[in-house]
Design a protein around this motif. Structure first.
Motif, mmCIF file in Angstrom:
data_model
loop_
_atom_site.group_PDB
_atom_site.id
_atom_site.type_symbol
_atom_site.label_atom_id
_atom_site.label_comp_id
_atom_site.label_asym_id
_atom_site.label_seq_id
_atom_site.Cartn_x
_atom_site.Cartn_y
_atom_site.Cartn_z
ATOM 1 N N ALA A 1 -92.145 -26.793 47.751
ATOM 2 C CA ALA A 1 -91.342 -27.478 48.768
ATOM 3 C C ALA A 1 -90.724 -26.439 49.690
ATOM 4 O O ALA A 1 -90.021 -25.536 49.238
ATOM 5 C CB ALA A 1 -90.252 -28.341 48.122
ATOM 6 N N LEU A 2 -91.020 -26.555 50.976
ATOM 7 C CA LEU A 2 -90.396 -25.683 51.965
ATOM 8 C C LEU A 2 -89.283 -26.445 52.656
ATOM 9 O O LEU A 2 -89.376 -27.670 52.828
ATOM 10 C CB LEU A 2 -91.397 -25.260 53.025
ATOM 11 C CG LEU A 2 -92.622 -24.441 52.647
ATOM 12 C CD1 LEU A 2 -93.769 -25.374 52.320
ATOM 13 C CD2 LEU A 2 -92.994 -23.514 53.781
ATOM 14 N N ALA A 3 -88.275 -25.717 53.086
ATOM 15 C CA ALA A 3 -87.261 -26.343 53.927
ATOM 16 C C ALA A 3 -87.004 -25.442 55.114
ATOM 17 O O ALA A 3 -87.044 -24.212 55.008
ATOM 18 C CB ALA A 3 -85.966 -26.562 53.153
ATOM 19 N N ILE A 4 -86.771 -26.071 56.248
ATOM 20 C CA ILE A 4 -86.469 -25.295 57.443
ATOM 21 C C ILE A 4 -85.417 -26.019 58.250
ATOM 22 O O ILE A 4 -85.316 -27.248 58.221
ATOM 23 C CB ILE A 4 -87.744 -25.077 58.299
ATOM 24 C CG1 ILE A 4 -87.506 -24.004 59.360
ATOM 25 C CG2 ILE A 4 -88.196 -26.384 58.922
ATOM 26 C CD1 ILE A 4 -88.775 -23.550 60.059
ATOM 27 N N ASP B 1 -83.893 -29.092 56.312
ATOM 28 C CA ASP B 1 -82.883 -28.463 55.466
ATOM 29 C C ASP B 1 -81.716 -29.392 55.127
ATOM 30 O O ASP B 1 -81.256 -29.434 53.992
ATOM 31 C CB ASP B 1 -82.368 -27.180 56.129
ATOM 32 C CG ASP B 1 -81.724 -27.450 57.481
ATOM 33 O OD1 ASP B 1 -82.003 -28.513 58.070
ATOM 34 O OD2 ASP B 1 -80.943 -26.607 57.949
ATOM 35 N N CYS B 2 -81.260 -30.158 56.106
ATOM 36 C CA CYS B 2 -80.097 -31.005 55.848
ATOM 37 C C CYS B 2 -80.428 -32.150 54.905
ATOM 38 O O CYS B 2 -79.570 -32.596 54.133
ATOM 39 C CB CYS B 2 -79.532 -31.544 57.148
ATOM 40 S SG CYS B 2 -78.801 -30.258 58.148
ATOM 41 N N ASN B 3 -81.649 -32.620 54.968
ATOM 42 C CA ASN B 3 -82.054 -33.649 54.018
ATOM 43 C C ASN B 3 -82.003 -33.098 52.594
ATOM 44 O O ASN B 3 -81.598 -33.790 51.664
ATOM 45 C CB ASN B 3 -83.462 -34.146 54.345
ATOM 46 C CG ASN B 3 -83.484 -35.017 55.584
ATOM 47 O OD1 ASN B 3 -82.436 -35.432 56.066
ATOM 48 N ND2 ASN B 3 -84.660 -35.286 56.097
ATOM 49 N N VAL C 1 -87.260 -21.452 51.385
ATOM 50 C CA VAL C 1 -86.276 -21.835 52.387
ATOM 51 C C VAL C 1 -86.324 -20.840 53.532
ATOM 52 O O VAL C 1 -86.166 -19.639 53.343
ATOM 53 C CB VAL C 1 -84.855 -21.894 51.792
ATOM 54 C CG1 VAL C 1 -83.849 -22.274 52.869
ATOM 55 C CG2 VAL C 1 -84.799 -22.886 50.639
ATOM 56 N N LEU C 2 -86.554 -21.381 54.708
ATOM 57 C CA LEU C 2 -86.677 -20.545 55.897
ATOM 58 C C LEU C 2 -85.485 -20.842 56.793
ATOM 59 O O LEU C 2 -85.337 -21.943 57.318
ATOM 60 C CB LEU C 2 -87.995 -20.908 56.604
ATOM 61 C CG LEU C 2 -88.494 -20.058 57.765
ATOM 62 C CD1 LEU C 2 -88.507 -18.576 57.405
ATOM 63 C CD2 LEU C 2 -89.885 -20.512 58.166
#
Lengths: 414, 414
Positions: free
Chosen positions: A151-154, A195-197, A90-91
Motif C-alpha cells: 500500500a502506497l500513500a501520497i 494520505d489523509c484517507n 509513504v511518499l
DNA sequence: CTCTATTTTTTCGAGCCTCGAAAAAATACT
DNA sequence: AGTATTTTTTCGAGGCTCGAAAAAATAGAG
C-alpha cells in the motif's frame, strides 16, 4: 447492478467476518466472536477451526491473567503473524519511507530516505520508489514470499480505484500509475492511497470510541487535506480520492492558492499562507515551496508571545478553516474532528477564530459541542493507516476470497 | 458492528433482489432476472413461484408484441398492483397534497389543498395532515387494508432516521415527529423525508441512464435545497437529512440569509435573494416571505429583455451557485446536475455566471464537461420520489422481511 | 481428594438454500 | 409433422448454519 447472494458466498463472508472480529478485538474467544457477529457457536467453531488449520489464526493458549471465573477457560484467538505480511510506502515532501508489517500488525523492517521530490525527474521518482521496495525484497532476514500486498500513500489526489496518483503538491509530475508499476515490477497487488484517507483509517483503529462511524481528519500542513469517514465508510469522490477540503472556496477571488486558483481554504490556512500573512507579503504573493516545521513552530511561538501579524495570520487561518468546516457541516452535519500536522500544534492559536467563524454558519449550530483533537505528527498515522488498509485487504481478498468480487459487502475497509 | 449472514437471510435477500429486479425492469422474464442478479435459473424459478403464489408478482401472459424469436416465448413477470398500496403526503409552502399509489406505481387516488403554512398553528398543521390522510382512508372506493406505508416529504431538514421534521422554512414550528404521529394515528409505518432527497430518487427512476450512481439534484426555489446520490446511495448527514447546499457559505459575512445568518449560497440564489437584488434593496434587506412563481417568471423575462439589475441579480445567483458547486465538487468530484424548480426555468440566465465561477474553482476542472439539466416542476418529482421510496420499503420490509434488520444490505433504497 | 456447578467448545443430525443437469414446455422454421 | 431453439421447471447433490447435546476444562464445596 446489485447482485444476488450465492450459496458459497455465505461461508466466504462469514470467514471474513470472523477474521475482522479477531483483528478488531485483540484476542477474542470463540464465544465473544459469536456474540459480536451474531452467528452461532457451531458456525464460529467450524470457521475458526478452518482458519487455524490454514495457519491464519492461532490459539493463544492461556487467556488473560487472572481469569478467576468458574468454568472452562476461554481460548483466545489471534492473528498468526506469520500468515502474511504487507508493505507500506509513504511518499511525502522530500521524504520516502517504507515498512514491512507482519499479519498481526507489527513492523518487522523499515527504511527511510530523503529525496528532493520537488525537482526529481519523473523516472527517478518512480525509480526511487521501486528501489526502496526492492531493497526490502532483497533483505535476507525477511521471508519475502509472505508479502501479500503493498500500500502506497501520497499527499495529493489519487483515483477512486486507488491505482494512480493523479496530482500531488510534492511533485510537478502527474498521473503516475504507481500501483500498476509496482504490481508489474514485483508481481504483488498494490494500491495508491491518499494520505489523509490513511490518517482517518489509522485514527479509527487507534481510538474507535471517538472515531467510529462519522469523523473528520484534517491535515494542517503545507497544504490542507482531509480524510472523511461517514457512516462507517471512507468517503471518496466519484472519480478521485476526493475530499479536497483545502480547495473549497473560502473567499471568491481571494488569496492566491498553491493550486493557481484563488480563495481556497488552503490559501489562508496552509503553512505557506500562514507564513505569507505573518510576513505580511500580501495575498497575491507567490506561495513559497516549503516552510520547515521548525520555522512554523517558531512562528507559533511568536504568535503566542505578542499580538502581531503572526497571531493575525493564525486568526485568518482559523477563520478560513471555520467557514470551510461550516460549509462542510452544512452538507454532512457536525462530527468529531482530528487536526493533524505541524499546525495542529498551534491549534490553540487557530481555535478561537475557527469557533467564531463556525458559529456563524448553519453547519455550526451548537458549535460548542463540536470537539477537536490535535495530533502534530502525521507520518506515523499515515503509515499505520496504510498498514491497516493493506492488512484488511489481505483479510478479505486473500483469506476470504470472492467476497469483494460480488455483492456490496467489503466496502467497510476503513 | 457488522454482523454475520445467517442461513435464512439468504432467501430473504434474494427475494428482495428479485422484487427489485422486477420493479426496475418493467416486465422482465425469469431468464432476464437470472442474468441481472447472477443467480441460477433454478433459484429464480423457485423464488418467483413463491412470489406469484403470495400474490406479489403476476405473470403477464403474452410478452411484448412481435416476439419473432424461436423457442419458448418468455413470460413477463410484473408487480401485482393489488399486492399493496402506499400513500404519499407532500407538504410544501401553502400547499398540501396526498396520493395513494398501487403496488405497481399507479396513482389511484389523490387530493390537493391550499393552506397558509406560514401562519397556521402547530396543532392545526398536524391536524390538516392527519385529516387529509384520514379522508383517503374513508374513501369507500379504496381498499384501505392494502395501504402498507405512508411517506411524507417536506421542504427543510428531517432527521436521518426519517422520523421527524426538524426545521422547515414553510412553517415557524420545529421538531414535529410526523412519522410517529401518523403511525400512532393510523397504525401504518410512516417516514418523514426531505423533499430534495425524494427529487433525487425520482430522477433516478425517471432517467437511470443519466442519473445512475452519482448525481446532484438542486432545488432552485424560494430556498435552495439539494438531494445527492453518491455511489448509488442517497447521501444523508450524520444526524439530519443533510446536504444543505443552500447554506454553504458563499461570502463570509455576506448577504442576509433567510436562516438569519450571512453569506449563505441561498442568500444570493434563492428566489427572495434574486428578487431582492433585482429590486436593488441591498443585501441587508429582510428576505420577503414569498415570491410567486408568476413574479419570478416575469422577473426572468425582464432580465432576458434588458441588461439591468434583474439580469445582474441572476448573474449573482449563478456566481453563488457556481462557487458553491465548485466547493461541493472539491469534496465529491463533478457529477451531473439536475436543476429543479421555478428558477430552473431561468437557468439560461444563471448558467453563464455559474460556469464562469465554477471554472475558477478546483472542483470545476474541466467544467465544460459538467452537464446540467433543468426541470421547472418540482412537485411531481417529489411525489414520485416519495412513492418509490415507500414502495421500495414495502418491497423490502413487507415482502422480504428481515433484510433491513440485519447486515448492511438494503441501503440502496434510492 | 472427589464431586458438583459452571462455562466454553465441539459434535452431530436436521432443515434450508442454491446449483447444475436434465427434463418439460412452448414456439418458429422447414 | 418433425426438428431446432429457447424458456422454465424438476430433482438430486452438496454446503451451510442452527440447535441440542455432548465433551472438555476449570473453580469451589465438602
Amino acid at each position: 447492478m446489485s447482485v444476488g447472494i450465492r450459496h458459497d458466498d455465505l461461508r466466504r463472508r462469514n470467514r471474513a467476518m470472523v477474521i475482522a472480529a479477531v483483528r478488531r478485538a485483540r484476542q477474542p474467544s470463540r464465544t465473544e466472536i459469536a456474540a459480536t457477529t451474531g452467528l452461532s457457536h457451531s458456525t464460529i467453531s467450524a470457521i475458526s477451526s478452518d482458519l487455524i488449520g490454514e495457519g491464519i489464526l492461532t490459539e493463544s493458549k492461556p487467556s488473560e491473567a487472572g481469569s478467576l471465573k468458574r468454568g472452562r477457560p476461554q481460548v483466545g484467538l489471534s492473528l498468526n503473524p506469520e500468515a502474511a505480511a504487507v508493505m507500506t510506502v509513504v511518499l511525502s515532501l522530500n521524504f520516502l519511507s517504507v515498512a514491512v508489517i507482519d499479519y498481526a500488525g507489527q513492523v518487522i523492517s523499515e527504511e527511510q530516505r530523503r529525496l528532493d521530490t520537488l525537482t526529481i525527474a519523473r523516472d527517478a521518482l518512480i525509480g526511487e520508489c521501486t528501489a526502496i521496495v526492492r531493497r526490502r525484497f532483497e533483505d535476507p532476514d525477511l521471508d519475502v514470499h509472505r508479502i501479500a500486498r503493498i500500500a502506497l500513500a501520497i499527499q495529493g489526489i489519487t483515483d477512486t480505484r486507488a491505482r494512480a496518483m493523479l496530482w500531488s503538491p510534492i511533485t510537478p509530475h502527474t498521473d503516475i500509475a504507481f500501483a500498476d508499476i509496482l504490481e508489474d515490477e514485483f508481481g504483488i497487488p498494490a494500491t495508491m492511497e491518499n494520505d489523509c484517507n490513511m490518517m482517518a483509517i489509522a485514527l479509527r483503529w487507534r481510538d474507535p470510541d471517538r472515531y467510529r462511524n462519522d469523523f473528520i481528519a484534517i491535515l494542517l500542513s503545507h497544504g490542507i487535506g482531509m480524510g472523511l469517514v461517514l457512516k462507517g465508510e471512507l468517503f471518496t469522490g466519484t472519480h478521485s480520492s476526493g475530499g479536497e477540503f483545502g480547495h473549497m472556496i473560502h473567499r471568491p477571488n481571494g488569496a492566491l492558492c498553491r493550486c493557481g486558483r484563488r480563495g481556497c481554504v488552503e490559501a489562508y490556512a496552509g503553512n505557506y499562507a500562514i507564513w505569507r500573512n505573518a510576513r505580511q507579503l500580501g495575498e497575491d504573493a507567490e506561495p513559497v515551496a516549503d516552510v520547515s516545521d521548525a520555522d512554523m513552530r517558531s512562528l507559533a511561538a511568536v504568535a503566542r508571545e505578542s499580538d502581531g501579524p503572526e497571531r493575525e495570520a493564525y486568526r485568518k487561518a482559523g477563520e478560513a478553516l471555520g467557514y470551510g468546516l461550516g460549509s462542510l457541516f452544512a452538507l454532512i452535519d457536525p462530527a468529531p474532528v482530528a487536526m493533524v500536522g505541524v499546525s495542529a500544534a498551534a491549534f490553540d492559536l487557530i481555535e478561537p477564530a475557527l469557533r467564531k467563524a463556525i458559529a456563524q454558519t448553519a453547519g455550526g449550530q451548537h458549535s460548542e459541542w463540536i470537539s477537536f483533537e490535535a495530533e502534530p505528527n502525521e507520518l506515523p498515522l499515515i503509515r499505520e493507516g496504510c498498514a491497516m488498509r493493506a492488512l484488511t485487504f489481505v483479510d478479505q481478498e486473500i483469506f476470504a476470497p470472492g467476497v469483494l468480487a460480488r455483492g456490496s459487502a467489503g466496502k467497510s475497509v476503513a
